[in-house]
Design an enzyme around this catalytic site. Sequence first.
Site, PDB file in Angstrom:
ATOM      1  N   THR A  49      12.334  -1.401  -5.432  1.00 51.45           N
ATOM      2  CA  THR A  49      11.279  -0.474  -5.984  1.00 51.45           C
ATOM      3  C   THR A  49      12.041   0.657  -6.936  1.00 51.45           C
ATOM      4  O   THR A  49      13.260   0.333  -7.034  1.00 51.45           O
ATOM      5  CB  THR A  49      10.767   0.294  -4.861  1.00 51.45           C
ATOM      6  OG1 THR A  49      11.491   1.309  -4.308  1.00 51.45           O
ATOM      7  CG2 THR A  49      10.204  -0.836  -3.524  1.00 51.45           C
ATOM      8  N   CYS A  50      11.213   1.685  -7.238  1.00 49.01           N
ATOM      9  CA  CYS A  50      11.826   2.274  -7.930  1.00 49.01           C
ATOM     10  C   CYS A  50      12.741   3.471  -7.114  1.00 49.01           C
ATOM     11  O   CYS A  50      13.889   4.211  -7.859  1.00 49.01           O
ATOM     12  CB  CYS A  50      10.704   3.516  -8.645  1.00 49.01           C
ATOM     13  SG  CYS A  50       9.589   3.915  -7.417  1.00 49.01           S
ATOM     14  N   ARG A  52      14.685   2.362  -4.300  1.00 49.64           N
ATOM     15  CA  ARG A  52      15.568   1.498  -3.414  1.00 49.64           C
ATOM     16  C   ARG A  52      15.836  -0.024  -4.067  1.00 49.64           C
ATOM     17  O   ARG A  52      14.741  -0.605  -4.639  1.00 49.64           O
ATOM     18  CB  ARG A  52      15.276   1.345  -2.095  1.00 49.64           C
ATOM     19  CG  ARG A  52      13.799   0.564  -1.906  1.00 49.64           C
ATOM     20  CD  ARG A  52      13.234   0.677  -0.392  1.00 49.64           C
ATOM     21  NE  ARG A  52      12.782   2.172  -0.240  1.00 49.64           N
ATOM     22  CZ  ARG A  52      13.721   3.025   0.548  1.00 49.64           C
ATOM     23  NH1 ARG A  52      14.669   2.905   1.278  1.00 49.64           N
ATOM     24  NH2 ARG A  52      13.099   4.186   0.781  1.00 49.64           N
ATOM     25  N   GLU A 116       4.975   7.926   3.005  1.00 47.82           N
ATOM     26  CA  GLU A 116       4.239   7.369   1.619  1.00 47.82           C
ATOM     27  C   GLU A 116       3.828   5.612   2.083  1.00 47.82           C
ATOM     28  O   GLU A 116       4.622   5.112   2.521  1.00 47.82           O
ATOM     29  CB  GLU A 116       4.726   7.376   0.346  1.00 47.82           C
ATOM     30  CG  GLU A 116       6.308   6.737   0.225  1.00 47.82           C
ATOM     31  CD  GLU A 116       6.328   5.335  -0.177  1.00 47.82           C
ATOM     32  OE1 GLU A 116       5.088   4.795  -0.569  1.00 47.82           O
ATOM     33  OE2 GLU A 116       7.244   4.789  -0.023  1.00 47.82           O
ATOM     34  N   GLN A 122       5.142  -3.253  -1.339  1.00 48.83           N
ATOM     35  CA  GLN A 122       6.430  -3.609  -2.081  1.00 48.83           C
ATOM     36  C   GLN A 122       7.019  -4.431  -0.936  1.00 48.83           C
ATOM     37  O   GLN A 122       7.556  -5.526  -1.364  1.00 48.83           O
ATOM     38  CB  GLN A 122       7.170  -2.496  -2.519  1.00 48.83           C
ATOM     39  CG  GLN A 122       6.756  -1.721  -3.461  1.00 48.83           C
ATOM     40  CD  GLN A 122       7.028  -0.025  -3.582  1.00 48.83           C
ATOM     41  OE1 GLN A 122       7.536   0.251  -2.342  1.00 48.83           O
ATOM     42  NE2 GLN A 122       6.849   0.345  -4.572  1.00 48.83           N
ATOM     43  N   GLY A 191       1.455   2.416 -18.947  1.00 47.96           N
ATOM     44  CA  GLY A 191       1.592   1.289 -18.250  1.00 47.96           C
ATOM     45  C   GLY A 191       0.368   0.994 -17.416  1.00 47.96           C
ATOM     46  O   GLY A 191      -0.343   1.781 -17.424  1.00 47.96           O
ATOM     47  N   ALA A 192       0.422  -0.067 -16.779  1.00 49.00           N
ATOM     48  CA  ALA A 192      -0.726  -0.654 -16.443  1.00 49.00           C
ATOM     49  C   ALA A 192      -0.472  -1.449 -14.993  1.00 49.00           C
ATOM     50  O   ALA A 192      -1.103  -2.332 -14.498  1.00 49.00           O
ATOM     51  CB  ALA A 192      -1.670  -1.667 -17.161  1.00 49.00           C
TER      52      ALA A 192
END
Lengths: 425, 265
Positions: A49-50, A52, A116, A122, A191-192
């Site tokens: 992920t952004c 980790r 979160e 993820q 971004g989408a």
Amino acid sequence: MKISSLTLSHSNFPIEIREKIAINREQAVGILSDLRFKMAIENALLISTCNRTELFLATEKQERGQEILEEILKQWMHERQFSIPGEVDELILQHHESITRLLRVASGLESQLLGESEILGQIRIAIELSEETQVAGSVIRKLWEKALRCGKRVRSETSIGDGALSLAYGALKVAKKIHGKVSGLHYCIIGAGEVAELVLRHLQEIEGAKITILNRSEEHAEHLASMFGAEPGSLEDLPSVLVNTDVLISSTASAHPIIKTDLIRKVLEGRPKGLLLVDLGVPRDIDPAVKELPQVFLYNLDDLARLIQENLTSRQEAIPGAEEIVEHERQQFQVWIVNQQLQPAILSLRKSLEDASEQELDLLRDELDAETHQQLTVLVRKLLKRALHRPTKEFRATSSQWSESFVSRIESLFKQETFEDEEQK
Amino acid sequence: MEIVTNSVAISLTVIYGVLLSGELRTMRAGRASTTSPWMWLTVAIHLVALIFRGIEIGACPVDSHWETLSLLALLIVTMHLLLASASGDRCTLIFGLLLTFVLQLGSASFSLGAQIPAPRSIGSISSLHAFTAWIGVAGVITAGIHGILWLLLKRSIKTSQFGLLFTSLSSLESLSRLIRLATGIAAVSLAITVGTSVFLGNGVDSSSGPVTPISLGLMGLFGVLALVPRSTGTVTEWRAWCSVVGLASVVFISIWVISFGPHSR
């Protein structure tokens, strides 16, 4: 089986390094495929992920898992040109720590924004990748199931997920500090993907917010725009859209910055007020030098996380409760994994007794009529089942007390007996 | 009479201290949306006290240090309260109260330490001149305080420092509005001050030292600031810096007046 893991996360690496370690879907498939076909690994889980990049492996021997992970880390350091502050093996965790690590990650205890819930999504994606590359073996799948269950339990049984606490919340807090309000502002989302969608969910609740979604693929932008009542556009429209934008939130998978200093400098000439730029991309989408421009407020993931950490009191109070759940789930998984190790011994014991009874019953086949023999067969099987039920249950329940050598001795003992029986026959 | 004056000055100081600590508690607990009626009551008592003193001396009470400081304290707290009421944003009220408390404390100290002089009558134009001058000073100080807070908040947001100022101040937009309001009040008051000086006939008086030219400069600067629309972030930044310069100037003027006496005598 032993679990090993490699952990590269926000807790030990700043965003400048994390963006070098970030792994996209294609790269993840490549890494997992190499593990499957070059190293014969059947149990692996890669979470990227952004915040980790974490790789979990299950191997017969702990040392093998550690060696593989060490090799992979060295390869990444060489290919992606980054270095780590300490020793390589400091980032590689052993069996118990690895299990706890995944459970804590799923619970949001290791998240940059404590509690979160995006991480659960993820982790779901991670098992899909493992399945796609044939490394979703029974052990890693079980661990994954435990992680998801633990994550859900922690969020439902503790207050760790309470309160508005997300990156979008942080971005809106800064927007309010600059513009004095969040309603009626013009938001531009670049971004989408999944992150953009999460941000849009927050923005949707703001009264009078004008939202524009820009994406490389206009089709995706249009799809999201229709869901959230926004205006779609392509990245070519960025300069004209920025002139009237109050808050820009970018979260693309681009490997290089898509918003450069020159563009922002030109845009500032024609705009009346301050511009908040929120970069949720890893690697970053906005050139960090933009921050030096007057009237520009640039925030990245680390900045927002720090801002939100200030409001974490209630969530922090939930940490002990969450850790208890993690420990409970870890023990359960440990029992399961030891049971998996006991399974051959139990099967061997059961099989040796079943084989012996079958042999004795075969000897009686000629002396008894078919009906009596059938009744006797059923009786023997029932007796065997009843006789083995309690010891097997007890054996499993106390599995953590048995050493590996003891378990393998039982397995070999009964295997041997069966073999000897066959020889005597 | 001196006992009454001292008692009033000390009581006002104590009340402002209490209001200041109450505002601090309010700020810690989360911002309240309206100003306390006790603040308006205090301001009313303060105003009545100064009006009595004005009636007693037959002019604007600026003839001594304690009178001047007390009048300035009243003007500053009134200006902050008016700004808070007009904008619905009371995040800067605590800074105004703090300054008011300090000024009132100074006033109480001067009233205790010195013999209160016999009243000397000054003309109505001189009174108006002095009164508007001190409103102008209060406006410049208020604009300066808000200018400093705007610059600090901007720095805090830009460098992602989420300290006390970030949490306690409302927004750059709101502070920018407050600076413009304060500069507008200061510009109008200073314009009246300069206008009345024409009637007084002392125009640019060399005996007043740098006070008159600085006041004229401030009037020009704040007039421009009040006229320039609140359009871009760069304009607000300039306005904030100019307000800070204005604040430095009035601090200088105040020190000069305290040292050499007001020229409007």
